[in-house]
Design a protein around this motif. Structure first.
Motif, PDB file in Angstrom:
ATOM      1  N   ALA A 150      16.539  37.020  59.691  1.00 14.59           N
ATOM      2  CA  ALA A 150      17.451  36.308  60.895  1.00 14.59           C
ATOM      3  C   ALA A 150      17.340  36.919  61.829  1.00 14.59           C
ATOM      4  CB  ALA A 150      18.086  35.245  60.008  1.00 14.59           C
ATOM      5  N   ASP A 247      24.163  34.768  67.651  1.00 16.61           N
ATOM      6  CA  ASP A 247      24.225  34.878  65.514  1.00 16.61           C
ATOM      7  C   ASP A 247      23.800  36.371  65.463  1.00 16.61           C
ATOM      8  OD1 ASP A 247      25.112  32.503  65.395  1.00 16.61           O
ATOM      9  OD2 ASP A 247      23.277  31.396  64.751  1.00 16.61           O
ATOM     10  N   ARG A 261      23.052  40.769  51.732  1.00 13.73           N
ATOM     11  CA  ARG A 261      22.921  40.589  53.247  1.00 13.73           C
ATOM     12  C   ARG A 261      23.404  41.735  54.346  1.00 13.73           C
ATOM     13  NH1 ARG A 261      23.768  35.451  56.496  1.00 13.73           N
ATOM     14  NH2 ARG A 261      24.572  35.281  58.613  1.00 13.73           N
ATOM     15  N   THR A 263      24.456  42.852  57.885  1.00 17.77           N
ATOM     16  CA  THR A 263      24.361  42.313  58.976  1.00 17.77           C
ATOM     17  C   THR A 263      24.191  43.592  59.955  1.00 17.77           C
ATOM     18  OG1 THR A 263      25.708  40.849  58.403  1.00 17.77           O
ATOM     19  CG2 THR A 263      25.826  41.240  61.235  1.00 17.77           C
ATOM     20  N   ASP A 346      17.151  30.815  60.192  1.00 20.70           N
ATOM     21  CA  ASP A 346      18.329  30.804  59.211  1.00 20.70           C
ATOM     22  C   ASP A 346      17.575  30.393  57.525  1.00 20.70           C
ATOM     23  OD1 ASP A 346      19.755  32.242  59.896  1.00 20.70           O
ATOM     24  OD2 ASP A 346      21.332  30.667  60.187  1.00 20.70           O
ATOM     25  N   THR A 347      16.742  29.312  57.465  1.00 19.08           N
ATOM     26  CA  THR A 347      15.975  29.082  56.093  1.00 19.08           C
ATOM     27  C   THR A 347      15.329  29.815  55.780  1.00 19.08           C
ATOM     28  OG1 THR A 347      16.602  26.817  56.454  1.00 19.08           O
ATOM     29  CG2 THR A 347      15.045  26.611  55.744  1.00 19.08           C
ATOM     30  N   ASP A 350      16.161  32.676  53.829  1.00 20.73           N
ATOM     31  CA  ASP A 350      17.012  32.165  52.882  1.00 20.73           C
ATOM     32  C   ASP A 350      15.678  31.768  52.385  1.00 20.73           C
ATOM     33  OD1 ASP A 350      19.106  30.948  51.513  1.00 20.73           O
ATOM     34  OD2 ASP A 350      17.842  29.594  51.144  1.00 20.73           O
TER      35      ASP A 350
END
Length: 630
Positions: A150, A247, A261, A263, A346-347, A350
């Motif tokens: 994302a 983001d 996760r 980043t 994000d969804t 996910d």
């Protein structure tokens, strides 16, 4: 030992390399190659490098051992080959090249010259990448079931005009492929492939791409793709350059026992809800210099970007990105913003889902002459009693008048334009109450749903779709193949809607309407269009009749529903027409008008709809029907 380097491309991202060279000891900037004049202040603190537009000559004259290529994407391959020919190792900015063919040229030339070719995917210099791979190998999160990506960044309009190739797929006949996933978020995709241990050629089995642009550009600024790896693991990447705020992008590894996760811009790793662990990062230029000095292993050699290039090639060859209508955008700032897009992205990561699979209406637009005339929703949050199903809404005239309605108060299970059947094999695929003989409309626990499976074809003018009709917890009754297309007419445009139902049971299936159960005139069930309530001047007519009472149940080859500012002309040859005007505005085909329809292996139908601004006369409607494709 001082290593001499030349930099091709001093402007744009090349200025970042100049800053890094100022801070790196043991490296001498011997030359700068650029087709534009290089201002002296750009080179402050870097000595007096030679400036030239001739890269191989510059390498040879300066004795440079490394050439850094920070130039437009289409130039990477030819400049890399020129540098190898002059005897220099190469650090090429990402993406590796514009095409898979150019990638292969670069890889073959590096091998033939015995020289290094490092690709500037800086995130792959992070120590977090091997650490995550070790974590996966240890079984800490179980079997990997997928990897999500994302990224949500804002970009002003000026970003897409920063250079002639910005936001382009092709420029002057040369492939550019400057899209969200292939340039600004290329690191995200490359990092996901590296974490999966799938970074070389042959690691990618297939790619499904959903590319969009909110900005008036040729390439994509909002994208979602699903990469099926040869290992069977899916990678879903969703990114946008139309977010309200920045983001930090991330890679999300899904496992049967947990998730990781990463980043990657911050080199931070988090396992489930545990503490965030920071990692260090090796500069790729420093790594290449050390390779030249001591033979240290390269972190991102060109061959390890092969899988990324397979994905980039799929994006290059994909249909042109689809437009996102201005109605979905906030145009008040310096850049276009898609409200809520960060949550959507994000969804996707996910759920490992594409935009269309989340039911985002703008994800499946129909366009005519570059204008979005309809949007198609595949998934909704409707309750089962509404018989959830894909539908078209809003549908617009070329003048922008909306001619569909969704979930009106009088019939909340009416969903724009689409396919709905009151009773198929004893299941309600229309929504609302089921008519029971001698009892009337009754709430029954008999509702089914149409579940979207895939889009084998998605283009600006339309799509092909695969669905199943089922009641949750039961075996599907039918598999459907649906095609929906839009085409211009001399006045307005035409929607072509065709479907084929394949019987998945071992017996004939029966379609019933409320009329077949005793409710006179209620033969609805088939293609159905709910028009907006309250439209002034509403009237309905065929070539030979006018008014609801006369056209309802007729078998006319076409039927028009017209208001003061819009007209819909429906054409089909198979079934009677179901029409409502007085109670609400709606037109549909009646698969089972007053007699149940039984079919064996297949049931197929096609409907065409003319969508026009203004009120059409009978003669004008007939003329447009004659333009519909056979």
């Amino acid at each position: 030992m001082t290593v001499r380097v030349v930099l091709a491309g001093a402007h744009g991202f090349g200025s970042h390399y100049l800053d890094r060279l100022r801070r790196m000891p043991g490296i001498e900037l011997a030359g700068v190659c650029d087709v534009r004049p290089v201002a002296p202040e750009l080179l402050d603190g870097l000595g007096e490098p030679e400036v030239s537009g001739d890269l191989p000559g510059l390498i040879k004259r300066t004795g440079a051992e490394i050439a850094i290529l920070a130039t437009p994407i289409p130039t990477h391959a030819d400049l890399a080959l020129a540098a190898f020919g002059a005897g220099a190792h190469v650090l090429v900015e990402k993406p590796t090249a514009a095409t898979l063919r150019d990638f292969e040229r670069m890889r073959a030339a590096a091998d033939a010259a015995g020289l290094a070719c490092q690709v500037g995917f800086q995130s792959l210099g992070s120590a977090a990448v091997p650490a995550i791979r070790e974590l996966i190998a240890s079984g800490a999160i179980g079997r990997v079931t997928g990897i999500g990506v994302a990224g949500s960044w804002p970009r002003p309009a000026s970003y897409f005009t920063r250079s002639p190739w910005a936001g382009r797929r092709v420029l002057d006949g040369a492939d550019v492929v400057d899209g969200a996933l292939t340039n600004p978020f290329a690191h995200a995709l490359a990092t996901a492939l590296a974490v999966a241990g799938a970074d070389e050629r042959g690691a990618v089995a297939s790619v499904t791409a959903e590319l969009f642009h909110a900005n008036p550009i040729e390439s994509d600024d909002t994208s979602a793709i699903r990469v099926h790896l040869s290992s069977g693991v899916p990678v879903v990447a969703a990114v946008t350059l139309c977010a309200a705020t920045r983001d930090e992008p991330y890679v999300l590894v899904h496992g049967t026992k947990g998730r990781v996760r990463f980043t990657y811009t911050l080199d931070e790793v988090q396992v489930d809800d545990g503490p965030v662990r920071p990692f260090g990062r090796t500069d790729l230029l420093a790594n290449l210099v050390e390779h030249v000095r001591s033979g240290a292993e390269l972190l991102v050699p060109v061959h390890r970007t092969g899988a990324f290039m397979e994905v980039m090639e799929a994006i290059r060859l994909a249909p042109d990105p689809l437009p996102i209508d201005d109605a979905h955008q906030d145009l008040s700032g310096e850049g276009r913003v898609l409200p809520g897009i960060a949550a959507v992205v994000d969804t996707c990561a996910d759920r490992l889902a594409l935009f269309s699979e989340l039911g985002v209406s703008w994800a499946t637009p129909l366009t005519v002459s570059g204008a979005v005339v309809a949007e198609y929703t595949t998934v909704s949050d409707l309750p089962l009693e509404a018989a959830p199903r894909p539908f078209l809404h809003p549908v617009r005239t070329l003048g922008g008048v909306v001619v569909t309605e969704v979930r009106p108060a009088d019939h909340p299970h009416h969903l724009g334009a689409g396919l709905a059947v009151t009773d198929l094999g004893g299941r309600n695929f229309w929504g609302g109450r089921t008519y029971v003989r001698d009892q009337g409309p009754t709430w029954l626990d008999d509702h089914g749903m149409q579940r979207h499976l895939s889009f084998p074809v998605r283009e600006a003018a339309g799509f092909a779709e695969r669905l199943v009709w089922e009641r949750p917890g039961e075996q599907p009754l039918v598999r459907e193949e649906r095609t929906v297309r839009a085409a211009p007419l001399s006045r307005g445009w035409a929607l072509d809607f065709a479907f084929t139902l394949h019987n998945l049971t071992d017996r004939p299936l029966t379609v019933r309407s409320s009329a077949t159960k005793g409710r006179a005139g209620a033969g609805y069930g088939g293609f159905f269009w709910r028009a907006p309530a309250g439209s002034p001047g509403l009237r309905v007519f065929t070539a030979s009749a006018e008014g609801e009472e006369r056209v309802h149940g007729s078998r006319a080859p076409w039927l028009a529903l017209a208001a003061d500012d819009w007209t819909l002309v429906f054409a089909q040859d198979d079934d009677p027409w179901f029409v409502r005007v007085a109670e609400y505005p709606g037109v549909g085909t009646a698969l089972a008008w007053d007699t149940p329809l039984e079919f064996g292996p297949v049931l197929a139908r096609r409907v065409a709809v003319v969508v026009a601004d203004g009120r059409l006369s009978r003669e004008e409607a007939a003329g447009l029907v004659s333009e519909l494709r056979p």
